[in-house]
Design a protein around this motif. Structure first.
Motif, PDB file in Angstrom:
ATOM      1  N   GLU A  34       0.826  -1.208   0.000  1.00 45.63           N
ATOM      2  CA  GLU A  34       0.000   0.000   0.000  1.00 45.63           C
ATOM      3  C   GLU A  34       0.865   1.265   0.000  1.00 45.63           C
ATOM      4  O   GLU A  34       0.582   2.218  -0.719  1.00 45.63           O
ATOM      5  CB  GLU A  34      -0.942   0.008   1.207  1.00 45.63           C
ATOM      6  N   ALA A  35       1.929   1.249   0.796  1.00 53.67           N
ATOM      7  CA  ALA A  35       2.804   2.419   0.886  1.00 53.67           C
ATOM      8  C   ALA A  35       3.571   2.640  -0.422  1.00 53.67           C
ATOM      9  O   ALA A  35       3.751   3.778  -0.851  1.00 53.67           O
ATOM     10  CB  ALA A  35       3.769   2.253   2.060  1.00 53.67           C
ATOM     11  N   ILE A  36       4.014   1.563  -1.048  1.00 48.88           N
ATOM     12  CA  ILE A  36       4.716   1.679  -2.334  1.00 48.88           C
ATOM     13  C   ILE A  36       3.777   2.263  -3.386  1.00 48.88           C
ATOM     14  O   ILE A  36       4.155   3.139  -4.165  1.00 48.88           O
ATOM     15  CB  ILE A  36       5.287   0.316  -2.763  1.00 48.88           C
ATOM     16  N   ALA A  37       2.548   1.784  -3.412  1.00 46.20           N
ATOM     17  CA  ALA A  37       1.562   2.341  -4.347  1.00 46.20           C
ATOM     18  C   ALA A  37       1.388   3.838  -4.098  1.00 46.20           C
ATOM     19  O   ALA A  37       1.344   4.631  -5.047  1.00 46.20           O
ATOM     20  CB  ALA A  37       0.238   1.600  -4.213  1.00 46.20           C
ATOM     21  N   ALA A  38       1.313   4.223  -2.839  1.00 46.29           N
ATOM     22  CA  ALA A  38       1.168   5.643  -2.494  1.00 46.29           C
ATOM     23  C   ALA A  38       2.379   6.446  -2.957  1.00 46.29           C
ATOM     24  O   ALA A  38       2.241   7.584  -3.418  1.00 46.29           O
ATOM     25  CB  ALA A  38       0.962   5.803  -0.990  1.00 46.29           C
ATOM     26  N   PHE A  40       4.052   6.123  -5.542  1.00 45.45           N
ATOM     27  CA  PHE A  40       3.929   6.374  -6.975  1.00 45.45           C
ATOM     28  C   PHE A  40       2.699   7.216  -7.305  1.00 45.45           C
ATOM     29  O   PHE A  40       2.409   7.465  -8.470  1.00 45.45           O
ATOM     30  CB  PHE A  40       3.838   5.057  -7.747  1.00 45.45           C
ATOM     31  N   GLY A  41       1.938   7.605  -6.287  1.00 45.62           N
ATOM     32  CA  GLY A  41       0.782   8.461  -6.500  1.00 45.62           C
ATOM     33  C   GLY A  41      -0.542   7.728  -6.635  1.00 45.62           C
ATOM     34  O   GLY A  41      -1.552   8.342  -6.960  1.00 45.62           O
ATOM     35  N   PHE A  42      -0.560   6.424  -6.382  1.00 44.56           N
ATOM     36  CA  PHE A  42      -1.801   5.661  -6.441  1.00 44.56           C
ATOM     37  C   PHE A  42      -2.474   5.676  -5.075  1.00 44.56           C
ATOM     38  O   PHE A  42      -1.808   5.764  -4.049  1.00 44.56           O
ATOM     39  CB  PHE A  42      -1.525   4.204  -6.855  1.00 44.56           C
ATOM     40  N   LYS A  43      -3.798   5.555  -5.067  1.00 38.53           N
ATOM     41  CA  LYS A  43      -4.536   5.549  -3.805  1.00 38.53           C
ATOM     42  C   LYS A  43      -4.455   4.220  -3.091  1.00 38.53           C
ATOM     43  O   LYS A  43      -4.649   4.154  -1.887  1.00 38.53           O
ATOM     44  CB  LYS A  43      -5.994   5.935  -4.040  1.00 38.53           C
ATOM     45  N   SER A  44      -4.178   3.137  -3.843  1.00 40.36           N
ATOM     46  CA  SER A  44      -4.086   1.811  -3.227  1.00 40.36           C
ATOM     47  C   SER A  44      -3.255   0.890  -4.109  1.00 40.36           C
ATOM     48  O   SER A  44      -3.017   1.186  -5.283  1.00 40.36           O
ATOM     49  CB  SER A  44      -5.484   1.208  -3.040  1.00 40.36           C
ATOM     50  N   HIS A  45      -2.868  -0.235  -3.524  1.00 41.25           N
ATOM     51  CA  HIS A  45      -2.139  -1.250  -4.290  1.00 41.25           C
ATOM     52  C   HIS A  45      -3.057  -1.832  -5.371  1.00 41.25           C
ATOM     53  O   HIS A  45      -2.609  -2.146  -6.465  1.00 41.25           O
ATOM     54  CB  HIS A  45      -1.648  -2.344  -3.342  1.00 41.25           C
ATOM     55  N   ALA A  46      -4.336  -1.936  -5.066  1.00 44.05           N
ATOM     56  CA  ALA A  46      -5.302  -2.451  -6.042  1.00 44.05           C
ATOM     57  C   ALA A  46      -5.377  -1.538  -7.269  1.00 44.05           C
ATOM     58  O   ALA A  46      -5.593  -2.013  -8.384  1.00 44.05           O
ATOM     59  CB  ALA A  46      -6.679  -2.593  -5.401  1.00 44.05           C
ATOM     60  N   ILE A  64       8.206   8.830 -10.722  1.00 50.30           N
ATOM     61  CA  ILE A  64       8.947   9.440  -9.612  1.00 50.30           C
ATOM     62  C   ILE A  64       8.453   8.813  -8.324  1.00 50.30           C
ATOM     63  O   ILE A  64       7.249   8.742  -8.084  1.00 50.30           O
ATOM     64  CB  ILE A  64       8.731  10.964  -9.593  1.00 50.30           C
ATOM     65  N   THR A  65       9.395   8.352  -7.499  1.00 49.67           N
ATOM     66  CA  THR A  65       9.026   7.810  -6.190  1.00 49.67           C
ATOM     67  C   THR A  65       9.119   8.935  -5.173  1.00 49.67           C
ATOM     68  O   THR A  65      10.095   9.676  -5.150  1.00 49.67           O
ATOM     69  CB  THR A  65       9.965   6.666  -5.771  1.00 49.67           C
ATOM     70  N   ASP A  66       8.121   9.054  -4.357  1.00 47.06           N
ATOM     71  CA  ASP A  66       8.095  10.114  -3.351  1.00 47.06           C
ATOM     72  C   ASP A  66       8.115   9.472  -1.968  1.00 47.06           C
ATOM     73  O   ASP A  66       7.128   8.873  -1.530  1.00 47.06           O
ATOM     74  CB  ASP A  66       6.850  10.974  -3.536  1.00 47.06           C
ATOM     75  N   HIS A  67       9.242   9.605  -1.274  1.00 48.61           N
ATOM     76  CA  HIS A  67       9.382   8.966   0.046  1.00 48.61           C
ATOM     77  C   HIS A  67       8.412   9.555   1.074  1.00 48.61           C
ATOM     78  O   HIS A  67       7.995   8.869   1.994  1.00 48.61           O
ATOM     79  CB  HIS A  67      10.826   9.058   0.542  1.00 48.61           C
ATOM     80  N   MET A  68       8.023  10.815   0.891  1.00 45.54           N
ATOM     81  CA  MET A  68       7.093  11.411   1.855  1.00 45.54           C
ATOM     82  C   MET A  68       5.688  10.834   1.699  1.00 45.54           C
ATOM     83  O   MET A  68       4.989  10.630   2.695  1.00 45.54           O
ATOM     84  CB  MET A  68       7.076  12.941   1.711  1.00 45.54           C
ATOM     85  N   LEU A  69       5.259  10.553   0.476  1.00 45.51           N
ATOM     86  CA  LEU A  69       3.965   9.903   0.289  1.00 45.51           C
ATOM     87  C   LEU A  69       3.992   8.493   0.870  1.00 45.51           C
ATOM     88  O   LEU A  69       3.016   8.044   1.488  1.00 45.51           O
ATOM     89  CB  LEU A  69       3.591   9.852  -1.197  1.00 45.51           C
ATOM     90  N   LEU A  70       5.121   7.799   0.700  1.00 41.32           N
ATOM     91  CA  LEU A  70       5.290   6.466   1.273  1.00 41.32           C
ATOM     92  C   LEU A  70       5.210   6.552   2.796  1.00 41.32           C
ATOM     93  O   LEU A  70       4.512   5.769   3.448  1.00 41.32           O
ATOM     94  CB  LEU A  70       6.627   5.870   0.831  1.00 41.32           C
TER      95      LEU A  70
END
Length: 121
Positions: A34-38, A40-46, A64-70
């Motif tokens: 779930e955090a990895i999906a976040a 990348f800007g996705f709301k969920s892994h699904a 772009i990977t954003d560590h703060m969203l993760l």
């Protein structure tokens, strides 16, 4: 702030997850998904899965990977003991297996960017 840019591919996502699991073994696997999906800007892994399956065979998508969203997603899931600076360094240190270009494509891109010689016909 600069963020790592990676090719959006299953093997790169797996490398990211493995690095996170090695550094933070107390985080559940599904929570990392779930955090990895976040990141990348996705709301969920699904939501990430169909996009990943769609582009993997047809396009070279750089994300772009954003560590703060993760980090924010992990905090929502109850993990409050993660240092943002450590996470940022970890994200930059990961050796992703799928590079932006394969050898053939890199040669083609390099050739296109090379200026034409002044004395060429």
């Amino acid at each position: 702030m600069l963020h790592p840019q990676v090719r959006f591919s299953p093997s790169n996502i797996a490398a990211l997850k493995k690095s996170l699991r090695d550094r933070y073994p107390h985080i559940k696997s599904s929570h990392l998904d779930e955090a990895i999906a976040a990141s990348f800007g996705f709301k969920s892994h699904a939501a990430l899965r169909p996009a990943l399956l769609q582009v993997v065979n047809h396009a070279r998508l750089i994300v772009i990977t954003d560590h703060m969203l993760l980090l924010l997603r992990l905090e929502e899931l109850g993990y409050r003991d993660i240092d943002a600076g450590d996470l940022r360094h970890l994200m930059w240190d990961i050796k992703f297996p799928d590079h932006w270009y394969d050898q053939h494509l890199e040669k083609a891109v390099t050739k296109r960017r090379r200026p034409t010689a002044a004395n060429s016909q």
